[in-house]
Design an enzyme around this catalytic site. Structure first.
Site, PDB file in Angstrom:
ATOM      1  N   GLU A  96     -55.892 -48.467 -35.337  1.00  0.00           N
ATOM      2  CA  GLU A  96     -55.832 -47.693 -36.587  1.00  0.00           C
ATOM      3  C   GLU A  96     -55.587 -48.629 -37.761  1.00  0.00           C
ATOM      4  O   GLU A  96     -54.834 -49.600 -37.653  1.00  0.00           O
ATOM      5  CB  GLU A  96     -54.709 -46.653 -36.485  1.00  0.00           C
ATOM      6  CG  GLU A  96     -54.627 -45.689 -37.639  1.00  0.00           C
ATOM      7  CD  GLU A  96     -53.603 -44.573 -37.376  1.00  0.00           C
ATOM      8  OE1 GLU A  96     -53.063 -44.051 -38.361  1.00  0.00           O
ATOM      9  OE2 GLU A  96     -53.335 -44.245 -36.200  1.00  0.00           O
ATOM     10  N   ASP A  98     -54.591 -48.100 -41.793  1.00  0.00           N
ATOM     11  CA  ASP A  98     -54.061 -47.003 -42.607  1.00  0.00           C
ATOM     12  C   ASP A  98     -53.914 -47.292 -44.085  1.00  0.00           C
ATOM     13  O   ASP A  98     -53.327 -48.307 -44.467  1.00  0.00           O
ATOM     14  CB  ASP A  98     -52.621 -46.671 -42.157  1.00  0.00           C
ATOM     15  CG  ASP A  98     -52.564 -45.747 -40.977  1.00  0.00           C
ATOM     16  OD1 ASP A  98     -53.579 -45.159 -40.627  1.00  0.00           O
ATOM     17  OD2 ASP A  98     -51.469 -45.631 -40.410  1.00  0.00           O
ATOM     18  N   GLU A 100     -51.909 -44.723 -46.711  1.00  0.00           N
ATOM     19  CA  GLU A 100     -51.220 -43.448 -46.927  1.00  0.00           C
ATOM     20  C   GLU A 100     -50.637 -43.473 -48.335  1.00  0.00           C
ATOM     21  O   GLU A 100     -50.062 -44.472 -48.757  1.00  0.00           O
ATOM     22  CB  GLU A 100     -50.111 -43.213 -45.892  1.00  0.00           C
ATOM     23  CG  GLU A 100     -50.630 -43.066 -44.472  1.00  0.00           C
ATOM     24  CD  GLU A 100     -49.536 -42.664 -43.494  1.00  0.00           C
ATOM     25  OE1 GLU A 100     -48.364 -42.485 -43.926  1.00  0.00           O
ATOM     26  OE2 GLU A 100     -49.827 -42.539 -42.299  1.00  0.00           O
ATOM     27  N   GLU A 125     -45.918 -52.409 -41.469  1.00  0.00           N
ATOM     28  CA  GLU A 125     -46.010 -51.717 -42.748  1.00  0.00           C
ATOM     29  C   GLU A 125     -45.839 -52.656 -43.943  1.00  0.00           C
ATOM     30  O   GLU A 125     -44.967 -53.522 -43.949  1.00  0.00           O
ATOM     31  CB  GLU A 125     -44.929 -50.625 -42.842  1.00  0.00           C
ATOM     32  CG  GLU A 125     -44.991 -49.578 -41.744  1.00  0.00           C
ATOM     33  CD  GLU A 125     -44.130 -49.912 -40.533  1.00  0.00           C
ATOM     34  OE1 GLU A 125     -43.706 -51.104 -40.398  1.00  0.00           O
ATOM     35  OE2 GLU A 125     -43.891 -49.017 -39.713  1.00  0.00           O
ATOM     36  N   TRP A 190     -39.747 -36.934 -44.775  1.00  0.00           N
ATOM     37  CA  TRP A 190     -39.616 -38.399 -44.886  1.00  0.00           C
ATOM     38  C   TRP A 190     -40.365 -39.023 -46.063  1.00  0.00           C
ATOM     39  O   TRP A 190     -40.045 -40.139 -46.483  1.00  0.00           O
ATOM     40  CB  TRP A 190     -40.112 -39.084 -43.606  1.00  0.00           C
ATOM     41  CG  TRP A 190     -41.579 -38.908 -43.331  1.00  0.00           C
ATOM     42  CD1 TRP A 190     -42.157 -37.897 -42.626  1.00  0.00           C
ATOM     43  CD2 TRP A 190     -42.654 -39.737 -43.777  1.00  0.00           C
ATOM     44  NE1 TRP A 190     -43.514 -38.045 -42.588  1.00  0.00           N
ATOM     45  CE2 TRP A 190     -43.860 -39.171 -43.281  1.00  0.00           C
ATOM     46  CE3 TRP A 190     -42.726 -40.916 -44.534  1.00  0.00           C
ATOM     47  CZ2 TRP A 190     -45.108 -39.736 -43.543  1.00  0.00           C
ATOM     48  CZ3 TRP A 190     -43.978 -41.476 -44.790  1.00  0.00           C
ATOM     49  CH2 TRP A 190     -45.145 -40.886 -44.286  1.00  0.00           C
ATOM     50  N   GLY A 194     -37.177 -41.007 -48.533  1.00  0.00           N
ATOM     51  CA  GLY A 194     -36.656 -40.807 -47.189  1.00  0.00           C
ATOM     52  C   GLY A 194     -36.389 -39.359 -46.834  1.00  0.00           C
ATOM     53  O   GLY A 194     -35.604 -39.073 -45.914  1.00  0.00           O
TER      54      GLY A 194
END
Length: 280
Positions: A96, A98, A100, A125, A190, A194
């Site tokens: 994958e 990503d 986002e 990340e 989240w 957060g």
């Protein structure tokens, strides 16, 4: 001569237009009518309300390619919402790549979250702010995926490069064909600070808009690639890398707009940073 030239130009325009037609390239896969293809296939919208989000996927699978999508993100108070745009293979050990986009309160910047998964394992990340308001107009978000590297770009400016470092023992996605996916959904447990900031449903429905999907890519079908090894010049992206100017722009983005980098998170990786973070 002029008429034949005109016909040639018109035909090329028709080919370009058809390549970017959502009716031909995309299936809206969930949302019970909340995902819509409009304007004769030139515009796609995804909507989120209190009951459901929505999403789509490409009809084709790809094994390497350069994927461009023009997106205008959810405007106003988008806190709690997530708009995704990514490549993903099938199965339990998936690959994958990503993008986002994490919504925020009005006036606060979106967070662009990126990640790379290989064989079902991610934890790579990097997050960024953008240098413009992504809700005012359409901007081009690109994923370049070739056997040597993955490059995430925004309006042609690279923001992240993930190199193939298999020689250093780092897994790299290269054998599983992937589809393009996108979705708009509620992640207020989240997504924003957060999970401290919840979705304000009085602002619903939330809408993200898409134009000009372009896939310069090797289509994977019946176990075969559409790309010929004998004509690499037609697929220059297969060996594309960052030139000096692009490397400088990448450094500019990472210096001024990166807000999280897993490669510097020594608290999270107390036993040692991942191999790709320390490879020269």
């Amino acid at each position: 001569m002029k008429s034949s030239l005109l016909v040639s130009v018109v035909m090329s325009l028709v080919i370009v237009a058809s390549a970017a037609n959502f009716n031909q390239d995309i299936d809206v896969t969930w949302g019970d009518g909340r995902g819509k293809i409009l304007e004769n296939g030139n515009l796609l919208t995804l909507t989120l309300d209190k009951f459901s989000g929505s999403g789509f996927q490409s009809k084709n699978q790809y094994l390497f390619g350069k994927i461009d999508m023009n997106i205008k993100l959810v405007p106003g108070n988008s806190a709690g919402t997530v708009t995704t745009y990514y490549l993903r293979s099938e199965g339990s050990t998936w690959d994958e790549i990503d993008f986002e986009f994490l919504g925020n309160l009005s006036g606060d910047p979106y967070i662009v979250h990126t990640n790379v998964y290989t064989q079902g394992k991610g934890d790579k990340e990097q997050q960024f702010y953008l240098w413009f308001d992504p809700t005012k107009d359409f901007h081009t978000y690109s994923l370049l995926w070739n056997p040597q590297r993955i490059i995430f770009s925004v309006d042609g400016t690279p923001i992240r490069e993930f190199k193939n470092l298999e020689s250093k023992g780092v897994a790299f996605p290269k054998s599983q064909p992937m589809r393009v996916y996108s979705s708009l959904w509620n992640a207020d447990d989240w997504a924003t600070r957060g999970g401290l900031v919840k979705t304000d449903w009085s602002q619903a429905p939330f809408t993200a808009s898409y134009r000009t999907f372009k896939a310069d890519a090797c289509v994977w079908s019946s176990g075969k690639s559409s790309c010929s090894s004998t004509s690499p010049s037609q697929n220059s992206w297969l060996s594309q890398e960052l030139d000096i100017t692009s490397q400088q722009r990448l450094k500019w983005v990472q210096k001024n707009y990166m807000i999280y980098n897993y490669c510097t998170d020594t608290k999270r990786f107390a036993m040692g940073l991942p191999k790709e973070c320390t490879a020269s």
